[in-house]
Design an enzyme around this catalytic site. Structure first.
Site, PDB file in Angstrom:
ATOM      1  N   ALA A  16       0.855  -1.194   0.000  1.00  0.00           N
ATOM      2  CA  ALA A  16       0.000   0.000   0.000  1.00  0.00           C
ATOM      3  C   ALA A  16       0.887   1.239   0.000  1.00  0.00           C
ATOM      4  O   ALA A  16       1.881   1.304   0.728  1.00  0.00           O
ATOM      5  CB  ALA A  16      -0.904   0.017   1.231  1.00  0.00           C
ATOM      6  N   LYS A  17       0.519   2.212  -0.809  1.00  0.00           N
ATOM      7  CA  LYS A  17       1.252   3.486  -0.812  1.00  0.00           C
ATOM      8  C   LYS A  17       0.542   4.401   0.192  1.00  0.00           C
ATOM      9  O   LYS A  17      -0.266   5.251  -0.167  1.00  0.00           O
ATOM     10  CB  LYS A  17       1.277   4.096  -2.217  1.00  0.00           C
ATOM     11  CG  LYS A  17       2.276   5.243  -2.370  1.00  0.00           C
ATOM     12  CD  LYS A  17       2.359   5.677  -3.827  1.00  0.00           C
ATOM     13  CE  LYS A  17       3.268   6.891  -4.010  1.00  0.00           C
ATOM     14  NZ  LYS A  17       4.689   6.571  -3.760  1.00  0.00           N
ATOM     15  N   ALA A  18       0.842   4.158   1.460  1.00  0.00           N
ATOM     16  CA  ALA A  18       0.171   4.846   2.556  1.00  0.00           C
ATOM     17  C   ALA A  18       1.096   5.865   3.203  1.00  0.00           C
ATOM     18  O   ALA A  18       2.317   5.654   3.268  1.00  0.00           O
ATOM     19  CB  ALA A  18      -0.298   3.834   3.603  1.00  0.00           C
TER      20      ALA A  18
ATOM     21  N   TYR B  73       5.710   6.043   4.948  1.00  0.00           N
ATOM     22  CA  TYR B  73       6.824   6.906   4.574  1.00  0.00           C
ATOM     23  C   TYR B  73       7.558   7.500   5.774  1.00  0.00           C
ATOM     24  O   TYR B  73       8.542   8.217   5.603  1.00  0.00           O
ATOM     25  CB  TYR B  73       6.337   7.981   3.596  1.00  0.00           C
ATOM     26  CG  TYR B  73       6.163   7.365   2.220  1.00  0.00           C
ATOM     27  CD1 TYR B  73       7.149   7.469   1.256  1.00  0.00           C
ATOM     28  CD2 TYR B  73       5.046   6.609   1.917  1.00  0.00           C
ATOM     29  CE1 TYR B  73       7.027   6.855   0.017  1.00  0.00           C
ATOM     30  CE2 TYR B  73       4.903   5.984   0.688  1.00  0.00           C
ATOM     31  CZ  TYR B  73       5.896   6.116  -0.256  1.00  0.00           C
ATOM     32  OH  TYR B  73       5.781   5.497  -1.475  1.00  0.00           O
TER      33      TYR B  73
END
Length: 305
Positions: free
Chosen positions: A157-159, A163
């Site tokens: 998931a690019k959550a 980051y």
């Protein structure tokens, strides 16, 4: 020098002045990292400005939201049109776009019900890691921070919360004087860069780490694999030990922001000839050729503004 912001942004269905796109300080996403987002570039092409793989990026946004059980208030065609609209509103000839969905103001607990708010920003961005890095390459280091272990935080998931890991890796690298950091997975094997996927060139072949190595399955990564295979190159996805960073013939990282950035040294050890090599240059030519017409877009990756 202060940041120059674009005049307009899309938020919750409306194009509005940048300064009016506000979020409450008690929004769930601010406290718990409960956001999903995308980074997308548009390029000037001979046939007009095109957003690169716009639909696939937005589909991944929805996939990230599904993993985190975040209901999405708009469908993909609506968001795709909003991306085009915000580029036009800001009169950008090329752009970096940032669609984001986040849990807004509602309940205060971890599992609280909240509305999902959305925004799409667009601005001009040059090379992510520096003005001349696409030509000269960067010096990288292996970070002391590892990526998360399997079944802890979903790397697929690019959550926003993911980051925090990338920030630790990138800021450590900058503090030590390097252009970017490279992370190992919890296995001690290679994962990816702070926010980029990795490719090693060995005997003319491209080697890259698999999605099981706690990395985001990058759309630029997929693009380069496809272009390389179309050009007759062999691409191998496999587990890679750290030391192969020092032994490979060439090394580069890729992503929407980083595009195709060569790496000339790792941990002070020269990679290959210490400058971008012929395979890296070939991959750059194939990739950037999509936007100047040298590489034919046979898959409809260019979605015109």
């Amino acid at each position: 020098m202060s940041q120059q912001y674009p005049p307009f942004i899309w938020q919750n269905g409306v194009i509005k002045p940048w300064a009016e796109a506000t979020v409450h300080v008690m929004a769930h996403g601010l406290h718990y990292g409960s956001s999903v987002f995308e980074g997308i570039r548009s390029y000037a092409t001979p046939n007009g400005q095109a957003i690169f793989r716009l639909t696939e990026h937005l589909q991944r946004l929805y996939a990230s939201a599904k993993i985190y059980d975040m209901p999405m208030p708009y469908d993909v065609p609506t968001l795709a049109q909003a991306c085009r609209d915000v580029v036009k509103a800001n009169e950008l000839q090329k752009a970096y776009l940032r669609p984001i969905a986040y849990r807004g103001l509602g309940g205060f607990g971890l599992s609280a019900d909240t509305p999902t708010d959305m925004a799409i920003a667009a601005w001009h961005m040059g090379p992510y890691l520096g003005a001349d890095v696409l030509e000269a390459g960067i010096d990288a280091c292996v970070s002391s921070w590892q990526r998360f272990a399997p079944n802890t935080i979903p790397a697929g998931a690019k959550a926003g919360g993911n980051y925090l890991s990338g920030q630790l890796i990138a800021r450590e690298a900058r503090r030590l004087g390097f252009g970017e950091g490279i992370a190992l997975a919890s296995t001690g094997l290679l994962s990816e860069g702070a926010g980029e996927n990795l490719f090693l060139v060995m005997n003319g072949e491209l080697h890259t780490t698999p999605v099981s190595a706690a990395l985001l399955n990058g759309i630029t990564r997929n693009t380069l694999i496809t272009l390389a295979q179309d050009a007759g190159m062999k691409v191998v996805e496999r587990d890679i030990p750290r030391e192969y960073l020092y032994l490979c013939d060439e090394l580069f990282m890729c992503g929407t922001a980083a595009e195709v950035t060569p790496i000339r040294s790792v941990d002070g050890r020269q990679v290959g000839a210490g400058k971008p090599g012929p395979v890296t240059r070939r991959i750059q030519d194939l990739f950037f050729g999509l936007f100047d017409g040298r590489t034919k877009d046979t898959r409809g990756w260019l979605e015109y503004v």
